[in-house]
Enzyme design. Structure first.
Site, mmCIF file in Angstrom:
data_model
loop_
_atom_site.group_PDB
_atom_site.id
_atom_site.type_symbol
_atom_site.label_atom_id
_atom_site.label_comp_id
_atom_site.label_asym_id
_atom_site.label_seq_id
_atom_site.Cartn_x
_atom_site.Cartn_y
_atom_site.Cartn_z
ATOM 1 N N ARG A 38 0.849 -1.213 0.000
ATOM 2 C CA ARG A 38 0.000 0.000 0.000
ATOM 3 C C ARG A 38 0.877 1.253 0.000
ATOM 4 O O ARG A 38 0.555 2.245 -0.654
ATOM 5 C CB ARG A 38 -0.971 -0.028 1.181
ATOM 6 C CG ARG A 38 -1.970 -1.152 0.973
ATOM 7 C CD ARG A 38 -3.073 -1.265 2.013
ATOM 8 N NE ARG A 38 -3.828 -2.486 1.730
ATOM 9 C CZ ARG A 38 -4.560 -3.163 2.589
ATOM 10 N NH1 ARG A 38 -4.688 -2.720 3.831
ATOM 11 N NH2 ARG A 38 -5.190 -4.253 2.240
ATOM 12 N N GLU A 182 -12.550 -14.206 12.122
ATOM 13 C CA GLU A 182 -12.729 -13.542 10.814
ATOM 14 C C GLU A 182 -12.669 -14.514 9.639
ATOM 15 O O GLU A 182 -11.588 -14.774 9.102
ATOM 16 C CB GLU A 182 -11.668 -12.447 10.634
ATOM 17 C CG GLU A 182 -11.834 -11.703 9.306
ATOM 18 C CD GLU A 182 -10.804 -10.598 9.065
ATOM 19 O OE1 GLU A 182 -9.819 -10.517 9.833
ATOM 20 O OE2 GLU A 182 -10.976 -9.837 8.118
ATOM 21 N N LYS A 224 -16.150 -11.380 12.860
ATOM 22 C CA LYS A 224 -15.766 -10.347 11.887
ATOM 23 C C LYS A 224 -15.983 -10.896 10.475
ATOM 24 O O LYS A 224 -15.075 -11.474 9.882
ATOM 25 C CB LYS A 224 -14.304 -9.954 12.114
ATOM 26 C CG LYS A 224 -13.769 -8.962 11.080
ATOM 27 C CD LYS A 224 -12.469 -8.323 11.531
ATOM 28 C CE LYS A 224 -11.881 -7.470 10.420
ATOM 29 N NZ LYS A 224 -10.832 -6.560 10.878
ATOM 30 N N SER A 266 -14.121 -4.445 5.791
ATOM 31 C CA SER A 266 -14.594 -3.662 4.633
ATOM 32 C C SER A 266 -14.250 -4.346 3.319
ATOM 33 O O SER A 266 -14.958 -4.137 2.321
ATOM 34 C CB SER A 266 -14.070 -2.228 4.682
ATOM 35 O OG SER A 266 -12.662 -2.165 4.670
ATOM 36 N N GLY A 267 -13.173 -5.106 3.263
ATOM 37 C CA GLY A 267 -12.907 -5.988 2.125
ATOM 38 C C GLY A 267 -12.538 -5.329 0.810
ATOM 39 O O GLY A 267 -12.527 -5.997 -0.219
ATOM 40 N N GLY A 268 -12.280 -4.011 0.831
ATOM 41 C CA GLY A 268 -11.931 -3.342 -0.414
ATOM 42 C C GLY A 268 -13.041 -2.440 -0.940
ATOM 43 O O GLY A 268 -12.905 -1.821 -1.993
ATOM 44 N N ARG A 299 -9.023 -0.731 5.468
ATOM 45 C CA ARG A 299 -8.962 0.199 4.332
ATOM 46 C C ARG A 299 -10.059 1.256 4.371
ATOM 47 O O ARG A 299 -9.811 2.420 4.049
ATOM 48 C CB ARG A 299 -9.032 -0.585 3.012
ATOM 49 C CG ARG A 299 -7.727 -1.254 2.666
ATOM 50 C CD ARG A 299 -7.918 -2.326 1.615
ATOM 51 N NE ARG A 299 -8.586 -3.515 2.150
ATOM 52 C CZ ARG A 299 -8.863 -4.601 1.430
ATOM 53 N NH1 ARG A 299 -8.528 -4.649 0.154
ATOM 54 N NH2 ARG A 299 -9.442 -5.651 1.989
#
Ligand code: 13P
Length: 350
Positions: A38, A182, A224, A266-268, A299
């Protein structure tokens, strides 16, 4: 069978605190390679010091504890300090934020199952958990990754990951740490929302069966999960309300009421979309579901702040402002009070 080790009430207290009111979790536990990836995309140097500076920016954001109840660190970060020598763990606790730790060692190729992964890290976990507890962590996270594709995820992959999650969760509870469980069904691909719903339900049912088998006390854990959404390249993208509806209905079928809270990844998704979907869930179902509908975003909270920071000390106040803003938007979403106009209102750090 239920864990009877006597610390369940304490664990339930911590789990309850993490999802109390309108707060949620901040995941800042990217592994070094992920964090570096990132940083590289934004032209930030990929060094230990850059990662430390960035994490200092986060933990030192004024007022962050208004929206964030707990922060998930990684092994490097939990050992780091602010420039003035204050350990991050102490800075977080001082801000009213419970320190947590990611303890899986990453998702590796699953033998004999092309395209599928198994998260590793159970060997030696008992000792690592003991050390993290001593360092001040009070909850932990383990992420399993499930990919949707032709004939995947397979039962083999779902069961192996569910069992690892359950063994991790049992070890956490033994060590006095609340497990954040998760299982992430990835958004990558062209699959439909219905396929995501079906897969997520199967994965969650399997995970809870394994948690039961391993004697994990549901009252002392958090889930999660991913939201139920269409794949990123699916031509049909349902509305915010439709995804909220599909997500909650899926969870109602698969998640026992004894679990105190659900903190989504949030996964993107973009920050705005993640807030809007969480908000729609709380508007539509908040008072009718047995668990808190909260967030545990990485993210969707951090990305704008990282892009503003760009590795420059001069950009720290503006980056902290952006972080505070996204955290505040998600706090509003927990109350069902988020709307797009909030994006124009500046949430000012104190
Ligand atoms: P994202 O919110 O970016 O998906 O990250 C959440 C997380 O902690 C992944 O393990």
């Amino acid at each position: 069978m239920q864990n009877t080790s006597g610390n369940i009430q304490e664990l339930a207290g911590i789990a309850g605190l993490l999802v109390a009111g309108d707060k949620g979790l901040l995941a800042m536990d990217e592994s070094n390679p992920t964090c570096d990836k990132r940083f590289a995309a934004l032209g930030i140097p990929q060094t230990v010091e850059a990662r430390r500076s960035y994490r200092e920016l986060i933990v030192a954001t004024p007022g962050l504890g208004e929206s964030i109840s707990g922060a998930i660190l990684c092994d490097e970060t939990i050992r780091q300090e602010k420039k003035d020598g204050t350990p991050f763990v102490k800075a977080l606790s001082g801000a009213g934020i419970v320190p947590g730790i990611k303890v899986d060692l990453g998702a590796k190729a699953l033998a004999g199952r092309p395209g599928e992964k198994i998260s590793e890290g159970l060997d030696g976990l008992r000792g690592r958990l003991r050390e993290y507890f001593t360092m001040g962590a009070r909850f932990a996270k383990w992420r399993a990754v499930l990919t949707i594709g032709d004939a995947i995820p397979s039962r083999g992959c779902i069961e192996a990951n569910a069992q690892a999650l359950a063994r991790y969760a049992a070890l956490c509870q033994e060590a006095g740490l609340v497990p954040v469980v998760e299982p992430e069904v990835l958004m990558d691909g062209g699959h439909t929302l219905e396929r995501c719903r079906e897969t997520t339900e199967e994965v969650l049912r399997t995970v809870f069966e394994q948690l039961y088998t391993q004697g994990v006390a549901l009252e002392g854990m958090l889930l999660k999960p991913n939201m139920v959404v269409p794949g990123l390249t699916c031509p049909v993208q349902e509305t915010v309300e439709e995804t909220a509806d599909a997500t909650v209905k899926c969870l109602l079928r698969a998640v026992p009421a004894a679990v105190p809270g659900i903190a989504f990844l949030s996964g993107g998704q973009s920050g705005e979309l993640a807030s809007a979907r969480l908000n729609a869930m709380n508007v539509g179902f908040g008072s009718r579901v047995p668990w808190a509908l909260a967030f545990s975003f990485a993210r969707a909270i951090q990305q704008p702040a990282m892009a503003i920071w760009k590795g420059e000390a001069a950009n720290v106040p503006a980056a902290q402002q952006a972080l505070y803003h996204r955290a505040s938007c998600n706090r509003a979403a927990r109350r069902g009070e988020y709307n797009a106009s909030l994006e124009k209102t500046e949430h000012r750090t104190r």
